[in-house]
Write a protein that holds these residues in place. Structure first.
Motif, PDB file in Angstrom:
ATOM      1  N   LEU A  62      17.059   9.670  51.274  1.00 26.70           N
ATOM      2  CA  LEU A  62      18.158   8.798  50.872  1.00 26.70           C
ATOM      3  C   LEU A  62      19.168   9.510  49.981  1.00 26.70           C
ATOM      4  N   ASP A  63      18.725  10.517  49.258  1.00 23.15           N
ATOM      5  CA  ASP A  63      19.635  11.188  48.330  1.00 23.15           C
ATOM      6  C   ASP A  63      20.405  12.325  48.991  1.00 23.15           C
ATOM      7  N   HIS A 110      20.830   3.700  44.274  1.00 16.83           N
ATOM      8  CA  HIS A 110      20.763   3.108  45.613  1.00 16.83           C
ATOM      9  C   HIS A 110      20.336   1.643  45.607  1.00 16.83           C
ATOM     10  N   ALA A 125      19.859   0.852  50.348  1.00 21.39           N
ATOM     11  CA  ALA A 125      18.546   1.500  50.307  1.00 21.39           C
ATOM     12  C   ALA A 125      17.826   1.449  51.648  1.00 21.39           C
ATOM     13  N   HIS A 178      23.098  -0.918  45.252  1.00 24.16           N
ATOM     14  CA  HIS A 178      24.289  -0.863  46.099  1.00 24.16           C
ATOM     15  C   HIS A 178      24.575  -2.202  46.767  1.00 24.16           C
TER      16      HIS A 178
END
Length: 352
Positions: free
Chosen positions: A194-195, A93, A118, A96
């Motif tokens: 976030l995952d 992340h 993120a 990115h």
């Protein structure tokens, strides 16, 4: 009443083979990049023609294993390749935004693995840069492009649910605590939200739009990242989304949309090819659809690539099915949930 009470509509554009073929470059070739590349080569005319890594050895091994023509030992070399039409960013992340901006600066269209960044601030940098450059940019929220999602989209557009009242989704996995793992490392934007949680928040956004309020509770791992979270998102109309995610236990990965006139329930897992059940307001099952296309698991990532190819060839610079502003909104919701939980993490150019 609509036809949705008696039958479910057919998905539109179910065959990725129908999409125009683009030439793809992959940045940060790891496990998800491998699955993405294999899905494209197996189920479409899209072709990954180049892989770029900070390690030439790693890029070369990836290329050999997945039928990719060229390997580069730097990200700059890949984005400079004139034979690459679109770049897929498959890094952790925290990279990115950096890698997406690199590709955009080189004039490449870009597909960025979920989450788009993120945090919301990073995501806005990507959106602003893509718009300024006139290139196409999209978050790789592949669930939005599955055939089953298009069925639900048509139900929503047809008003099959009546007024929406409650949306639910869960996605939890079991990951033993390891402070060196990206899942638990604050420096790599670790944590469940976030995952895995990006899927459930995106599902709520798909059905209800941006929330007016966010209420989050949960627990933190010893490293300070969010390990488990439950969210209540409320809209100005009074509809709510009840969401859960975590790294402490595997959960069913089911999702529903509920209105006064009916509801839809997914099979498990909702985030990849599965099935749908539609129920009338009285609770009777009216229709059942199961995915017939034999693109299970991550093979379903081919749909997002095919959609991007269609959009690019149509001259679009944003996805009409999952716009950049919506991806930014999803991250804003996650930012707020992480703030309420007291989670820590590092973003591109900022610290949460």
């Amino acid at each position: 009443m609509t036809r949705a009470f008696d039958t479910l509509p057919d998905p539109r554009h179910p065959d990725p083979e129908d999409a125009p073929a683009l030439r793809w470059g992959v940045l940060a070739p790891g496990a998800i990049a491998a699955d993405f590349t294999d899905a494209l080569h197996k189920h479409s005319g899209q072709r990954v023609v180049a892989a770029g890594s900070r390690s030439l050895e790693r890029a070369t091994a990836f290329a050999a294993a997945h039928g990719v023509e060229r390997a580069y030992g730097s990200y700059d070399q890949l984005v400079a390749d004139p034979d690459v039409d679109v770049v897929y960013v498959a890094s952790p992340h925290t990279q990115h935004a950096e890698l997406a901006l690199l590709a955009i600066a080189a004039g490449k269209h870009v597909l960025v693995e979920k989450p788009l960044a993120a945090n919301a601030a990073e995501a806005r940098l990507i959106a602003d840069a893509a718009r300024a450059a006139g290139v196409f940019a999209m978050e790789a929220m592949w669930t939005r492009y599955l055939p089953q999602t298009d069925i639900v989209r048509q139900l929503l557009d047809d008003g099959a649910f009546g007024e929406l009242r409650v949306v639910t989704a869960d996605f939890g996995g079991s990951a033993p605590y390891d402070p060196t793992s990206r899942l638990f490392d604050p420096a790599l934007a670790g944590g469940a939200l976030l995952d895995l949680g990006v899927y459930v928040v995106s599902w709520a956004s798909f059905a209800l739009g941006s929330p007016a309020s966010v209420l989050a509770t949960g627990s933190l791992a010893p490293s300070g990242v969010d390990e488990q979270a439950a969210l209540i998102l409320s809209t100005t109309t009074g509809a709510q989304a009840l969401l859960s995610t975590g790294l402490k236990a595997a959960t069913p990965s089911l999702a529903t949309i509920n209105g006064w006139a009916g509801r839809v329930e997914t099979d498990s897992p909702f985030w990849s090819a599965s099935g749908l059940r539609f129920f009338r307001a009285d609770g009777a099952q009216a229709a059942y659809w199961i995915d017939p296309y034999q693109r299970p698991g991550r093979e379903g990532m081919v749909y997002e690539a095919a959609a991007l190819a269609r959009f690019v060839m149509a001259g679009l610079t944003d996805s009409p099915l999952h716009p950049l502003d919506e991806a930014i909104g999803t991250l804003a919701t996650i930012d707020e949930a992480r703030r309420q939980l007291g989670a820590v993490g590092v973003g591109y150019g900022s610290t949460l």
